[in-house]
Design a protein around this motif. Structure first.
Motif, PDB file in Angstrom:
ATOM      1  N   ASP A  40      18.320  39.842  25.084  1.00  7.92           N
ATOM      2  CA  ASP A  40      17.348  38.776  25.261  1.00  7.92           C
ATOM      3  C   ASP A  40      16.154  39.094  24.368  1.00  7.92           C
ATOM      4  O   ASP A  40      16.049  40.188  23.809  1.00  7.92           O
ATOM      5  CB  ASP A  40      16.967  38.530  26.725  1.00  7.92           C
ATOM      6  N   GLY A  97      27.525  31.432  33.248  1.00  6.93           N
ATOM      7  CA  GLY A  97      27.228  32.227  32.061  1.00  6.93           C
ATOM      8  C   GLY A  97      28.480  32.362  31.220  1.00  6.93           C
ATOM      9  O   GLY A  97      29.594  32.081  31.678  1.00  6.93           O
ATOM     10  N   SER A 236      21.153  30.171  26.410  1.00  2.06           N
ATOM     11  CA  SER A 236      20.465  31.363  26.917  1.00  2.06           C
ATOM     12  C   SER A 236      19.985  32.303  25.822  1.00  2.06           C
ATOM     13  O   SER A 236      18.840  32.766  25.856  1.00  2.06           O
ATOM     14  CB  SER A 236      21.381  32.106  27.886  1.00  2.06           C
ATOM     15  N   LEU A 241      16.722  32.103  27.766  1.00  3.64           N
ATOM     16  CA  LEU A 241      16.881  31.551  29.110  1.00  3.64           C
ATOM     17  C   LEU A 241      17.923  32.306  29.928  1.00  3.64           C
ATOM     18  O   LEU A 241      18.461  31.771  30.895  1.00  3.64           O
ATOM     19  CB  LEU A 241      17.330  30.078  29.026  1.00  3.64           C
ATOM     20  N   ALA A 242      18.234  33.545  29.541  1.00  3.96           N
ATOM     21  CA  ALA A 242      19.375  34.231  30.151  1.00  3.96           C
ATOM     22  C   ALA A 242      19.269  34.326  31.672  1.00  3.96           C
ATOM     23  O   ALA A 242      20.273  34.278  32.381  1.00  3.96           O
ATOM     24  CB  ALA A 242      19.527  35.621  29.547  1.00  3.96           C
ATOM     25  N   SER A 245      21.065  31.645  34.125  1.00  5.01           N
ATOM     26  CA  SER A 245      22.510  31.638  34.393  1.00  5.01           C
ATOM     27  C   SER A 245      23.149  30.263  34.181  1.00  5.01           C
ATOM     28  O   SER A 245      23.686  29.660  35.114  1.00  5.01           O
ATOM     29  CB  SER A 245      22.788  32.120  35.823  1.00  5.01           C
ATOM     30  N   SER A 247      25.594  28.025  31.347  1.00  2.00           N
ATOM     31  CA  SER A 247      26.373  27.917  30.113  1.00  2.00           C
ATOM     32  C   SER A 247      27.366  26.763  30.251  1.00  2.00           C
ATOM     33  O   SER A 247      27.546  26.214  31.340  1.00  2.00           O
ATOM     34  CB  SER A 247      27.116  29.210  29.812  1.00  2.00           C
ATOM     35  N   GLY A 276      18.213  25.817  35.646  1.00  3.58           N
ATOM     36  CA  GLY A 276      19.076  25.990  34.484  1.00  3.58           C
ATOM     37  C   GLY A 276      19.427  24.663  33.842  1.00  3.58           C
ATOM     38  O   GLY A 276      19.387  24.520  32.607  1.00  3.58           O
TER      39      GLY A 276
END
Length: 390
Positions: A40, A97, A236, A241-242, A245, A247, A276
Motif C-alpha cells: 500500500d 479482495g 485498492s 483503498l486496500a 476490502s 475488488s 468499499g
C-alpha cells in the motif's frame, strides 16, 4: 510545472492498526524499521474518495447496502477509457479482495488433486491459494534475460498434463513489474485454450502503468481467449483503498460466470461493504488526473533510486517496471544467503520483502515499495548505503 497533489507530504501512519508500520516488529523482529514492503502507499487516499465517504457519513444509518448501477457504469467506463477494453456490466462479479478471489477461483474451477500452474517468481499468495485448497502446484518458472522476465513457453507445454485445469497469471507481473506484450499474452492464452486450461489473470496493478507504457488485459487479445479468462481487478492498489476490502472480477464466459456465482451465493461474501462500494465508484469516476500525477511522481522516485544505486551502490541492480510501484532489486552480486541478506537490510533499519517469498527464483533479490514521499525513500537508501557501501 507544479502538481495540485502533494505527494511529498509525510503522513504519520503509526498507531492506526496499520500493517505496514504497526506490525513491523512482528515481521522484522524490530519496530524501528522504515517499512518499504507491503503493497500500500504512504500517500493520502485521494481527497475525492475521502470527501465522498465523509458525505455518506453525514447520514446516521449504516445499514445493508447494494451496488448501484452507477458503480457498474464507473467500472465499465474506467476499463474502456484506461485500457481500451469494452466490457458488459453483466460480466462483473465481486470479491472482498483479489487474494480471496484467487482462492475462490481455485475452488470453483478445479477439484482437490488437480494441477494449477504458477509462473515464478510471483506474488506469494498464489502459492497459498493452491496449497491451502489441496490442489497441486506446478511451477513454470519465468526466464530472466537482461533486465526483464519472459515466459518459458517450451517448459509450459511440457508441464501441462490432463490434470492441469488452471493457470494463475500475474499481469502486470509482481514482483518483476513487466506488462506482458500482446504477442506474449496471445501465445500463452492460445496454449491454455488448446489444453482446456482456464486462466485466472491477476491484473490488480494494471492501472499503475508508467508514463508511455500500456497495460493489455489478457481478455482483450482475442474473443476466444476472453472466453477462457477470469480477470481480477481492484481500485485498492491504484487509489490506496486496500483496507476497504473491495475488488471485482470480469468473466465474459457465462458458464464460468455461473460457476463462480454459485460459490458466491453459497458463501454470501460478494455483497461488499458500504464504504468499499462508495469508494470504488468515486475512484473510477474521478481518479484519472490524480492517477496520472501519481505515476509521474513514482517514475521520478524510480529514477532517483536508480541514480542513487548507480552512484553509491552499483552492486544493487533495480529492474525498471512497466507498471506498479514495486521494484525488484537484485542483490546477488553480494553473494549473501537469503537470511544474511535480510538481516543486513533489517539491521540497517529498512524493511523489504524477501525475494524467496516469491519462489526459489527470488534468491538474491528483494522487493521494495517506492510509493512513498521522496524524503522517506531517500532516508531508506541512505540507510542501505551505510550497510552495503564498501
Amino acid at each position: 510545472m507544479s502538481m495540485p497533489y502533494n505527494f511529498d507530504e509525510l503522513v504519520d501512519r503509526k498507531n492506526t492498526n496499520c500493517v505496514k508500520y504497526d506490525a513491523s516488529e512482528r515481521f522484522f523482529g524490530k519496530a524501528d524499521v522504515l517499512p518499504l514492503w507491503v503493497a500500500d502507499m504512504d500517500f493520502k487516499t485521494p481527497d475525492f474518495v475521502v470527501d465522498t465517504l465523509k458525505e455518506r457519513l453525514e447520514h446516521d444509518v449504516l445499514g445493508y447496502t447494494f451496488r448501484p448501477d452507477s458503480c457498474t457504469s464507473a467500472i465499465v467506463n474506467w476499463l474502456k477509457n484506461r485500457h481500451r477494453w469494452s466490457i458488459k456490466g453483466e460480466w462483473l462479479h465481486y470479491s472482498p479482495g483479489v487474494v480471496p478471489a484467487l482462492a475462490f477461483a481455485v475452488q470453483v474451477y478445479t477439484q482437490p488433486g488437480d494441477e494449477v500452474i504458477v509462473q515464478t517468481p510471483v506474488y506469494f499468495p498464489f502459492f497459498s491459494a493452491i496449497k491451502n485448497n489441496n490442489r497441486e502446484m506446478v511451477e513454470n518458472p519465468l526466464v530472466l534475460k537482461g533486465d526483464r522476465y519472459y515466459f518459458d513457453i517450451d517448459d509450459l507445454k511440457k508441464k501441462i498434463s490432463p490434470k492441469t485445469k488452471l493457470l494463475l497469471l500475474c499481469n502486470p507481473q509482481n514482483p518483476g513489474g513487466m506488462s506482458w506484450t500482446e504477442s506474449e499474452l496471445k501465445e500463452l492464452g492460445d496454449i491454455c485454450l488448446e489444453n482446456n486450461v482456464v486462466v485466472v489473470s491477476d491484473e490488480i496493478h494494471s492501472d499503475l502503468t508508467f508514463p508511455g507504457k500500456r497495460h493489455i488485459p489478457l481478455a482483450t487479445v482475442s474473443d476466444e481467449i476472453a472466453q477462457n479468462t477470469i480477470t481480477l481487478m481492484a481500485p485498492s492498489k491504484t487509489f490506496n483503498l486496500a483496507g476497504l476490502s473491495t475488488s471485482f472480477l470480469v468473466i465474459p464466459n457465462k458458464g464460468l460466470f455461473d460457476k463462480y456465482d454459485e460459490l458466491m451465493k453459497a458463501t454470501h461474501v460478494y455483497q461488499g461493504n458500504l464504504f468499499g462500494n462508495i469508494a470504488m465508484e468515486a475512484a473510477y469516476s474521478k481518479g484519472e488526473s490524480w492517477l496520472n500525477e501519481l505515476m509521474l511522481y513514482i517514475e521520478a522516485n524510480y529514477d532517483f533510486m536508480a541514480s542513487f544505486f548507480k552512484d553509491n551502490l552499483p552492486g544493487i541492480k533495480p529492474m525498471k517496471p512497466d507498471a506498479t510501484y514495486l521494484v525488484w532489486l537484485d542483490f546477488s552480486s553480494y553473494g549473501l544467503k537469503d537470511k544474511e541478506l535480510n538481516e543486513k537490510i533489517v539491521n540497517a533499519g529498512v524493511g523489504l520483502n524477501r525475494g524467496v517469498q516469491f519462489g526459489k527464483q527470488g534468491k538474491g533479490f528483494m522487493r521494495i515499495n517506492i510509493a512513498c514521499p521522496r524524503k522517506t525513500l531517500e532516508q531508506a537508501l541512505l540507510q542501505l548505503k551505510s550497510a552495503f557501501a564498501t
